[in-house]
Design an enzyme around this catalytic site. Sequence first.
Site, PDB file in Angstrom:
ATOM      1  CG  ASP A 126      -6.170   8.212   2.634  1.00 34.69           C
ATOM      2  OD1 ASP A 126      -6.076   8.281   1.401  1.00 34.69           O
ATOM      3  OD2 ASP A 126      -7.228   8.463   3.267  1.00 34.69           O
ATOM      4  CG  HIS A 127      -5.636  12.248   1.259  1.00 30.51           C
ATOM      5  ND1 HIS A 127      -5.807  12.844   0.032  1.00 30.51           N
ATOM      6  CD2 HIS A 127      -6.726  11.492   1.454  1.00 30.51           C
ATOM      7  CE1 HIS A 127      -6.967  12.468  -0.488  1.00 30.51           C
ATOM      8  NE2 HIS A 127      -7.544  11.635   0.345  1.00 30.51           N
ATOM      9  CG  HIS A 181      -9.024   9.469  -3.045  1.00 27.43           C
ATOM     10  ND1 HIS A 181      -8.397   9.705  -1.838  1.00 27.43           N
ATOM     11  CD2 HIS A 181      -8.116   8.856  -3.832  1.00 27.43           C
ATOM     12  CE1 HIS A 181      -7.162   9.252  -1.909  1.00 27.43           C
ATOM     13  NE2 HIS A 181      -6.961   8.731  -3.108  1.00 27.43           N
ATOM     14  CB  SER A 209     -18.383   6.741   1.793  1.00 30.20           C
ATOM     15  OG  SER A 209     -17.333   6.222   2.582  1.00 30.20           O
TER      16      SER A 209
HETATM   17  P1  13P Z   1     -15.095   8.933   1.817  1.00 27.94           P
HETATM   18  O1  13P Z   1     -15.186  10.175   2.630  1.00 27.94           O
HETATM   19  O2  13P Z   1     -16.096   8.926   0.708  1.00 27.94           O
HETATM   20  O3  13P Z   1     -15.192   7.702   2.642  1.00 27.94           O
HETATM   21  O4  13P Z   1     -13.656   8.924   1.094  1.00 27.94           O
HETATM   22  C1  13P Z   1     -12.536   8.378   1.744  1.00 27.94           C
HETATM   23  C2  13P Z   1     -11.257   8.672   1.042  1.00 27.94           C
HETATM   24  O5  13P Z   1     -11.206   9.080  -0.092  1.00 27.94           O
HETATM   25  C3  13P Z   1     -10.029   8.435   1.807  1.00 27.94           C
HETATM   26  O6  13P Z   1      -8.894   8.837   1.114  1.00 27.94           O
HETATM   27  O1  G3H Z   2      -9.687  11.437   2.655  1.00 28.31           O
HETATM   28  C1  G3H Z   2      -9.651  11.584   3.874  1.00 28.31           C
HETATM   29  C2  G3H Z   2      -9.954  10.430   4.742  1.00 28.31           C
HETATM   30  O2  G3H Z   2     -11.337  10.259   4.899  1.00 28.31           O
HETATM   31  C3  G3H Z   2      -9.217  10.566   6.050  1.00 28.31           C
HETATM   32  O3  G3H Z   2      -9.873  11.369   6.969  1.00 28.31           O
HETATM   33  O4  G3H Z   2      -7.998  12.774   7.790  1.00 28.31           O
HETATM   34  O5  G3H Z   2     -10.128  12.633   9.075  1.00 28.31           O
HETATM   35  O6  G3H Z   2      -8.576  10.686   9.002  1.00 28.31           O
HETATM   36  P1  G3H Z   2      -9.089  11.897   8.287  1.00 28.31           P
HETATM   37 ZN    ZN Z   3      -9.253  10.549  -0.135  1.00 31.32          ZN
END
Ligand code: 13P
Ligand code: G3H
Ligand code: ZN
Length: 328
Positions: free
Chosen positions: A93-94, A223, A226
Amino acid sequence: MIVTTTELFKQAYGKYAIGAYNINNMEQAVGLFRGNLGKSGKNSDPVDNTKAAPFIIQISRGARDYSDTRILEGIIRACDEVFPEAIFAVHLDHGTEEVCYDCIKSGFYSSVMIDASHEEFEKNVEITKRVVDAAHEKGVVVEAELGQLGGVEEDVVGSVKLTRPEDAAKFIELTNCDSLAVAIGTSHGAFKFSGTQGLHFDVLTEIQKAVNAVKPNFPLVMHGSSSVPQEWVRRINIAGGHLAGASGVNEDEYFKASQLGVTKINIDTDGRLVWCATLREEFILHPEVFDLRPSGKVFMKNYADYIVHKNQKLGSAGSLADVTAALK
Ligand code: 13P
Ligand code: G3H
Ligand code: ZN
């Protein structure tokens, strides 16, 4: 069984969205696998095919560094053995370019996200294209991002820039990425909207039209999705927390987005809220307990139940049997 996100998207496109859930530890991993197999109690409970769903495990750079990425990967490998019916993708992720290459090389990740969305269009294309070429050589698929969400993305603090439909079409042609995260009004974290804002379905409709003109059935990603359930926020606050004004995406909009090409929906914050409420409550209810396992067990159950509920909202609940037949 670990598959690529692309294999899952082919099954889901236009019908439902696949839940992409971030995890950091063993308790989240077990809750996630149980929930996606429709189990609420023990690992050995039977799979409930009316609830079971394919899913995506998301690992952020922060999660990789929490202890050691090999430890988190080891937990996921073990879950794959303990829950042989599960069908899932393992996704970075990212990612930065460097971390993408690390994940591609590792052979464990089936999918990576290169997030160069903070760069100018041309630079984003250039970086994404390099990662796509390296990933495809190893059979790994790539999610890219165009536009900017609000809130904080790892170490990048963003101001909102909605994705422009014509840019999205050009971007996927130039980069050959496999899916694209678009900014349509969501933001990361527990404080998404003040007042009555919501998703920009008008923009999403135009994005789908534009990208499908160059690549039919191209999967879009949302993204910051939530829902920040008010019930969990209330429970956190009653148990001594302080989350004033938290708000999230309306869960009824997940399915609507899935009908407009959104095939992956990212959820991290909600899992943190379930964890936070559970632990706060358990410590208050049982002040004499200092064993970590009783609260850990309650969390795994609460999280599994929450995943079942989420998949119902995404429309993916009950689809595992069909996906299994198509992919195994
Ligand atoms: P939320 O903060 O809405 O759960 O988004 C998560 C997300 O986009 C992870 O890449
Ligand atoms: O988009 C970001 C995700 O919620 C990941 O969060 O970098 O704190 O693990 P984190
Ligand atoms: Zn994200």
